[in-house]
Design an enzyme around this catalytic site. Sequence first.
Site, PDB file in Angstrom:
ATOM      1  N   GLY A 192       5.906  -5.428   8.313  1.00  0.00           N
ATOM      2  CA  GLY A 192       5.237  -4.429   9.104  1.00  0.00           C
ATOM      3  C   GLY A 192       5.140  -3.171   8.264  1.00  0.00           C
ATOM      4  O   GLY A 192       5.285  -3.190   7.055  1.00  0.00           O
ATOM      5  N   ASN A 196      -6.357  -1.253   1.674  1.00  0.00           N
ATOM      6  CA  ASN A 196      -5.816  -0.856   2.975  1.00  0.00           C
ATOM      7  C   ASN A 196      -6.660   0.298   3.508  1.00  0.00           C
ATOM      8  O   ASN A 196      -6.790   1.330   2.845  1.00  0.00           O
ATOM      9  CB  ASN A 196      -4.348  -0.432   2.787  1.00  0.00           C
ATOM     10  N   ALA A 231       0.835  -1.202   0.000  1.00  0.00           N
ATOM     11  CA  ALA A 231       0.000   0.000   0.000  1.00  0.00           C
ATOM     12  C   ALA A 231       0.868   1.251   0.000  1.00  0.00           C
ATOM     13  O   ALA A 231       2.013   1.236   0.445  1.00  0.00           O
ATOM     14  CB  ALA A 231      -0.916  -0.007   1.213  1.00  0.00           C
ATOM     15  N   PHE A 258      -1.941   9.837   4.971  1.00  0.00           N
ATOM     16  CA  PHE A 258      -3.172   9.260   4.406  1.00  0.00           C
ATOM     17  C   PHE A 258      -3.866  10.232   3.442  1.00  0.00           C
ATOM     18  O   PHE A 258      -5.093  10.394   3.473  1.00  0.00           O
ATOM     19  CB  PHE A 258      -4.159   8.870   5.514  1.00  0.00           C
ATOM     20  N   GLY A 280      12.087  -3.711   3.074  1.00  0.00           N
ATOM     21  CA  GLY A 280      13.452  -3.889   2.604  1.00  0.00           C
ATOM     22  C   GLY A 280      13.679  -5.029   1.646  1.00  0.00           C
ATOM     23  O   GLY A 280      14.792  -5.553   1.557  1.00  0.00           O
ATOM     24  N   THR A 336       6.220   1.278   8.064  1.00  0.00           N
ATOM     25  CA  THR A 336       7.452   2.062   8.124  1.00  0.00           C
ATOM     26  C   THR A 336       7.896   2.249   9.576  1.00  0.00           C
ATOM     27  O   THR A 336       7.110   2.078  10.504  1.00  0.00           O
ATOM     28  CB  THR A 336       7.248   3.437   7.469  1.00  0.00           C
ATOM     29  N   LYS A 362      -2.600   4.899  -4.000  1.00  0.00           N
ATOM     30  CA  LYS A 362      -3.579   5.120  -2.938  1.00  0.00           C
ATOM     31  C   LYS A 362      -5.015   5.093  -3.448  1.00  0.00           C
ATOM     32  O   LYS A 362      -5.922   4.633  -2.754  1.00  0.00           O
ATOM     33  CB  LYS A 362      -3.307   6.464  -2.252  1.00  0.00           C
ATOM     34  N   ARG A 379       5.970  11.330   5.148  1.00  0.00           N
ATOM     35  CA  ARG A 379       5.012  11.777   6.158  1.00  0.00           C
ATOM     36  C   ARG A 379       3.739  12.237   5.437  1.00  0.00           C
ATOM     37  O   ARG A 379       3.224  13.324   5.668  1.00  0.00           O
ATOM     38  CB  ARG A 379       5.611  12.882   7.031  1.00  0.00           C
ATOM     39  N   SER A 382       0.564   3.304  10.766  1.00  0.00           N
ATOM     40  CA  SER A 382       1.262   4.429  10.150  1.00  0.00           C
ATOM     41  C   SER A 382       1.694   5.412  11.231  1.00  0.00           C
ATOM     42  O   SER A 382       0.908   5.747  12.118  1.00  0.00           O
ATOM     43  CB  SER A 382       0.356   5.145   9.145  1.00  0.00           C
TER      44      SER A 382
END
Length: 361
Positions: A251, A145, A67, A120, A302, A253, A71, A117, A181
């Site tokens: 997971g 998501n 995701a 959303f 990663g 960020t 978006k 940053r 997030s």
Amino acid sequence: MYRRLLRPALFRLDPEDAHHLTLRALGLASAVPAWPSLVRRLTAPTDLRLTQTLWGRTFSSPLGLAAGLDKNGEAVPAFGALGFGFVEVGTVTPRAQPGNARPRLFRLPSDEALINRMGFNNAGAEALQGQLAAHFARPVPVWVNIGKNKVTPNEEAVQDYREAVRVLQAVADAFVVNVSSPNTPGLRALQAAGDLAALVRAVLDEVEAGRVRTLSRPPVLVKLAPDLHPADFEASVGAVLEAGADGLIIGNTTLRREGLTHPRRGETGGLSGRPLTARSTELVRAAYRLTRGRMPIVGVGGIFTAEDAYAKIRAGARLVEVYTALIYEGPGLPARLNRDLARLLARDGVRHLTEAVGVDL
């Protein structure tokens, strides 16, 4: 070609401008009826060792698009044509919101990483529903998501997630509950075991309520942060399992900055890319141990090579996702990872991908 010609040109642009330009081009390509199917003939994974069925859905490859890149579902057919086994769109909130102020996306080339940053930013659930409904011929499963709007207090967050499910259930092949997030104030507090269990149950109830109306029952996965204290991580995984969710994504960020060299390493936001490789694999292994293999895990963080993906699979992931590596490696990445992953399975005498899941515990 991408690394020599296209990437240098794109990297001269502001990162978000480059993102929009790329999405616009892929969106236009998606609108050409023959293009996605033609490209997919060249890139689609064909090795049956990579194919698996989860939640009643077939995945031709364990590799998905994470995701954040698309978006608003603008380029789903194009991403599906590149060789991904599934595509995750969003994060989407019930109502459109602009996100945080720009600049809000930063490249760290020396670290093969990004910091964002974004907050959303998205066009809202109704707009995404329209986009996905238009893509009636999908080459791969599409996951959605979902998150809460920034202005929604945590005490009312459940209603935002339920509303997103109501609007999108008919077009979602799976839902991902995003509570991890770092760019929405207070969102990560929803990972606390009690709150998380209640939220997951509410989303599952909404999915069940929409089953007759939509003739679908998409699985519900929960995406956790890589920054949780080990005891909190264990409690959150336990809450997800106890609430009856269908899967975990490990997971999101990270706020950590250890080992970075780029001058922009101090930017506020979530870090993704190469610095997360080892940490995310370690957390996949921890989640697999905690769930005892009873819940499918999606490993994210990663992944730049087939070896990276294979390590997460051997740690316990059934599926894996990429995002940052696509920015650095280009559109040929999914097909290359699929080919190389099949070679790794052959090298190790593994007859099917699922035989490798969790073998490195």
